[in-house]
Design a protein around this motif. Structure first.
Motif, PDB file in Angstrom:
ATOM      1  N   THR B 199       0.845  -1.205   0.000  1.00  0.00           N
ATOM      2  CA  THR B 199       0.000   0.000   0.000  1.00  0.00           C
ATOM      3  C   THR B 199       0.881   1.256   0.000  1.00  0.00           C
ATOM      4  OG1 THR B 199      -0.138  -0.190   2.411  1.00  0.00           O
ATOM      5  CG2 THR B 199      -2.011  -1.030   1.126  1.00  0.00           C
ATOM      6  N   PRO B 200       1.687   1.413  -1.032  1.00  0.00           N
ATOM      7  CA  PRO B 200       2.643   2.534  -1.028  1.00  0.00           C
ATOM      8  C   PRO B 200       1.990   3.909  -1.177  1.00  0.00           C
ATOM      9  CG  PRO B 200       2.719   1.401  -3.141  1.00  0.00           C
ATOM     10  CD  PRO B 200       1.843   0.571  -2.237  1.00  0.00           C
ATOM     11  N   HIS B 201       0.681   3.927  -1.485  1.00  0.00           N
ATOM     12  CA  HIS B 201       0.024   5.231  -1.564  1.00  0.00           C
ATOM     13  C   HIS B 201      -0.123   5.855  -0.180  1.00  0.00           C
ATOM     14  CE1 HIS B 201      -3.098   2.264  -0.819  1.00  0.00           C
ATOM     15  NE2 HIS B 201      -3.895   3.220  -0.403  1.00  0.00           N
ATOM     16  N   LEU B 202       0.088   5.071   0.863  1.00  0.00           N
ATOM     17  CA  LEU B 202       0.025   5.592   2.231  1.00  0.00           C
ATOM     18  C   LEU B 202       1.445   5.884   2.712  1.00  0.00           C
ATOM     19  CD1 LEU B 202      -2.559   3.037   3.677  1.00  0.00           C
ATOM     20  CD2 LEU B 202      -3.026   5.362   2.815  1.00  0.00           C
ATOM     21  N   ASP B 203       1.753   7.160   2.944  1.00  0.00           N
ATOM     22  CA  ASP B 203       3.087   7.526   3.414  1.00  0.00           C
ATOM     23  C   ASP B 203       3.211   7.412   4.921  1.00  0.00           C
ATOM     24  OD1 ASP B 203       3.710   8.167   0.811  1.00  0.00           O
ATOM     25  OD2 ASP B 203       3.577  10.341   1.093  1.00  0.00           O
TER      26      ASP B 203
END
Lengths: 462, 331
Positions: B199-203
């Protein structure tokens, strides 16, 4: 030896004194006009749509949504552009390298990332910019090769050089001398492409005269080059186009060749019979000329006392697939220091990139970086102060041609530079030379000297 | 840029409430990152909630010796605050190693925590990016990945967190204060940023609509022995290829406590307390720094263009600790 007065440095001249630029007040007050700032009645604004792949073909361009934006006058693509010159020679500007110049909107083929694929022309800049964002292009992407490291093995010896570059000349038996040298260093140096991106982006304002003649305000370092280009590409008589470039807001070589915004602005003006301005965005300034990426290997050999015995310097530089951009990268290594055994190599890797162009000390800034780093490593390996090493290996004559220099004050520069730097106190190597086969990471301050051609031609009186 | 609406929040409650009530809302403070991303159409908020008038700009002493940085304190105000300079020079130096004077004047501390990666593929909507568009793929994995992560990455994303400030905050074990629809909470700095996983869209671990209100610095500032070492392509105005925030507490020549955080190598500032513990009780010398560097880089993986970062990071750790200990010149 006869003392010849230097015409560039007359006695009592401005060199070394603070002198205000003639155009300084105009520039700092905003009175100086740049290519994008000339007004014209009924001016139209063109915004470039940039391609999004590095290699392949355009499958389709849908401009319907862009054309529906109020104020949009025309969307030019390779499918509806007007006819232009056919032969390569018509597209070659005065400093074009050997090859076949890039032609904007010529056909469906994509040669490099960011290549212009459409020009949206509208009554206002805002309408043109918004409409440009609505132009939808689809592509058949090919497999691109843009990585110099991955493609260095495919590099070739350039079949032809530009007028401003020469095939490097080797002398002696460098490999033999290197093998026999008491001290040897060998290293590889790589650098990425460097982009000029001057403060003023590339821009052209074409003023369409009442009689259909064009006045072209172009960002160019030499207006005649754009004049010839426009005449040739669009088949115009000399007196039907005038190119004006009173100020250049930084160029550093990027303004030497006419760029695609010039073609697009003139094309649109001729076709629409209106004045047209095209200004590239900051991002689009990365889509054409640049200092080419380079990978260099340098091997130097010296006697135990540091006397240079052998120089091997080879470079692989990138160019586009359609033009061979050559420059003097390694040539300086045959001149910089006294050495009888020099082997130089220069190759080009043709990649899916836009053709590189000259940038501030083209070639020299690339090649001397490697040579001077290697020279420092050699001095360090020999246990000699890097400035002292340069003094010892000073070349009093042009070794390539075995001729005296008209003047060479580098020894005085070394002395003066060292004195001002306080070199005696801080510059000496701080650590023992590295063990054989190992490179040291910290060996005191480095030194470097630079070289650049100072060209002079016989004067002529008309 | 995609059209959006704009509202200025008069209170924290109004900001949080406004977010919950507006689909596609985003908070904006200094705007030094978000506005750029909007121009590139990477970020397409439909509504901006301007936080700049909220009373969150103060820098205040905490009972017990710590310091509270308001989320709206600018990076410049923080770096040049006399208390930060005296008690947390590591933080001051890290901030001043980043961006430019103009950006630091506008950028806020809360925003610094929330800045997005500078991955080229994230910034180019013509290329695939799982962080920008979940499921689209990763252009960097087999592309130009010179600036990318060598630690903690996944096949979905190899982006790095770009902040210098956060590397120092990680080393200092700062604590983030946040508020949101679920109320107030505190987040240890190590838990604030996350690894990409799938889930790389969550930093970060912030929930949607949660707002950073402050960052607390604990009393231990490692002021006597610290350094921020930033290795980059240009000496100014460039992101770190590798950076190291190092702090030591020395007892004579021996290390009493050590902190080391790495920047430029992972999706978050990279710390390993077990690696730091290797130094405790040891003399502050290079031979004892190297095992710390090796431990920190355990499991590091290069992706081609960025493989050099592994060795570079090891050497940078050793040099930074040496400088922090005062062994190798000023920092």
């Amino acid at each position: 030896m006869i003392a010849v007065p230097d015409p560039l440095h007359p006695a009592g001249g401005p060199v070394g004194k603070p002198v205000s630029r003639v155009d300084g007040p105009l520039k700092v007050t905003g009175a100086a006009k740049y290519a994008a700032e000339f007004p014209a009645d009924g001016l139209l604004y063109g915004v470039v749509v940039s391609g999004t792949i590095a290699r392949g073909t355009i499958e389709s361009i849908d401009a319907a949504a862009a054309l529906a934006v109020p104020g949009v006058v025309r969307v030019f693509t390779h499918e509806n552009r007007p006819r232009t010159a056919w032969f390569d020679r018509k597209w070659k500007d005065e400093v074009a390298p050997p090859g076949s110049p890039f032609r904007p909107l010529y056909d469906a083929e994509i040669h490099s990332s960011g290549q212009p694929v459409a020009l949206v022309v509208a009554d206002t800049f805002e309408a043109a910019r918004y409409a440009a964002s609505l132009v939808a292009a689809t592509y058949a992407a090919g497999k691109h090769e843009t990585d110099l490291h991955a493609n260095r093995a495919k590099a070739v010896v350039p079949p032809e050089y530009r007028a401003s570059a020469d095939e490097p000349v080797s002398r002696g038996h460098a490999d033999r001398a290197l093998a026999a040298a008491a001290v040897r260093v060998e290293a590889e140096y790589s650098q990425p492409a460097e982009y000029h991106n001057p403060m003023e982006p590339h821009a052209t304002t074409v003023v369409y005269g009442a009689d259909g003649a064009l006045t072209v305000y172009d960002k160019i370092q030499g207006a005649p080059n754009s004049h010839t280009f426009v005449r040739n590409v669009f088949g115009l008589a000399s007196d039907r186009v005038r190119v004006v470039s009173p100020f250049v807001g930084g160029a550093f070589g990027l303004g030497l060749r006419p760029q695609y915004q010039l073609f697009l602005a003139v094309m649109a003006a001729l076709e629409l019979k209106r004045s047209v301005r095209v200004v590239l965005t900051r991002q689009q300034m990365f889509t054409f000329g640049h200092r080419p990426a380079a990978i260099q290997s340098a091997a130097l050999g010296a006697a135990a006392d540091g006397t240079l015995a052998a120089v091997v310097h080879e470079a692989v530089c990138e160019t586009s697939r359609y033009e061979d951009f050559t420059e003097n990268v390694v040539n300086w290594s045959g001149q910089a220091y006294r050495c009888g055994h020099v082997r130089l190599g220069y190759k080009l890797a043709r990649l899916d990139v836009a053709t590189p162009c000259d940038m501030r000390a083209p070639g020299a800034a690339t090649g001397l970086y490697a040579l001077e780093c290697a020279a420092d490593e050699l001095a360090h390996a020999a246990g000699i102060d890097p400035v002292e090493w340069r003094v010892r290996n000073f070349a009093a004559r042009d070794q390539q041609n075995d001729r005296p220099y008209s003047s060479k004050e580098l020894l005085a520069c070394y002395r003066e530079g060292a004195a001002r730097f306080g070199w005696a106190a801080v510059g000496r190597p701080r650590r023992a030379p590295p063990a054989a086969g190992r490179r040291s990471s910290a060996g005191g301050w480095p030194a470097a000297s630079g070289t650049r051609c100072s060209s002079r031609w016989p004067p002529a009186r008309r | 840029m995609t059209p959006f609406t704009y509202a200025r929040a008069a209170s924290v409650a109004e900001a949080v409430g406004g977010f919950a009530g507006t689909p596609g809302a985003a908070f904006v403070a200094g705007g030094t990152n978000l506005i750029d991303l909007m121009k590139e159409t990477v970020a397409r908020p439909r509504h901006l909630i301007d936080l700049t008038r909220l009373p969150l700009a103060a820098i205040a002493d905490l009972p017990g010796g710590g310091l509270r940085l308001g989320a709206l304190a600018t990076n410049a105000a923080t770096a040049y605050d006399p208390r930060v300079e005296a008690r947390y020079p590591l933080l001051s130096r890290a901030i001043l190693a980043g961006a430019s004077a103009q950006l630091r004047n506008a950028a806020t501390d809360g925003g610094n925590l929330l800045q997005r990666t500078r991955c080229y593929y994230f910034y180019d909507p013509a290329t695939p990016c799982n962080k920008r568009e979940p499921g689209a793929g990763c252009g960097a994995l087999h592309g130009y990945n010179r600036i990318h992560a060598v630690l903690g990455a996944s096949d979905h994303c190899i982006a790095t967190h770009p902040s210098d400030m956060c590397v120092a905050l990680a080393a200092l074990e700062a604590v983030v204060h946040a508020t949101g629809p679920g109320g107030d909470r505190t987040i240890p700095f190590a838990d604030f940023h996350r690894l990409p996983g799938d889930t790389p869209h969550l930093d970060t671990t912030l929930a949607p609509g949660e707002l950073v209100t402050a960052i607390d610095l604990p009393p231990r500032g490692f002021a006597a022995h610290c350094t921020y070492l930033k290795v980059r392509d240009r000496q100014s105005y460039a992101f770190a290829l590798v950076s190291v925030a190092a702090g030591l507490e020395l007892d004579g020549g021996a290390v009493r406590a050590a902190r080391v955080a790495l920047g430029g190598v992972a999706h978050k500032p990279w710390r390993d307390p077990a690696a730091e513990a290797l130094l405790v009780g040891k003399p502050a010398t290079a031979e004892h720094f190297r095992p710390v560097a090796d431990a920190l880089l355990t499991g590091a993986r290069g992706y081609g263009h960025n493989t050099f970062k592994i060795d570079l990071a090891r050497r940078a750790v050793v040099r930074a600790l040496g400088r922090a200990a005062g062994a190798e010149g000023p920092s």
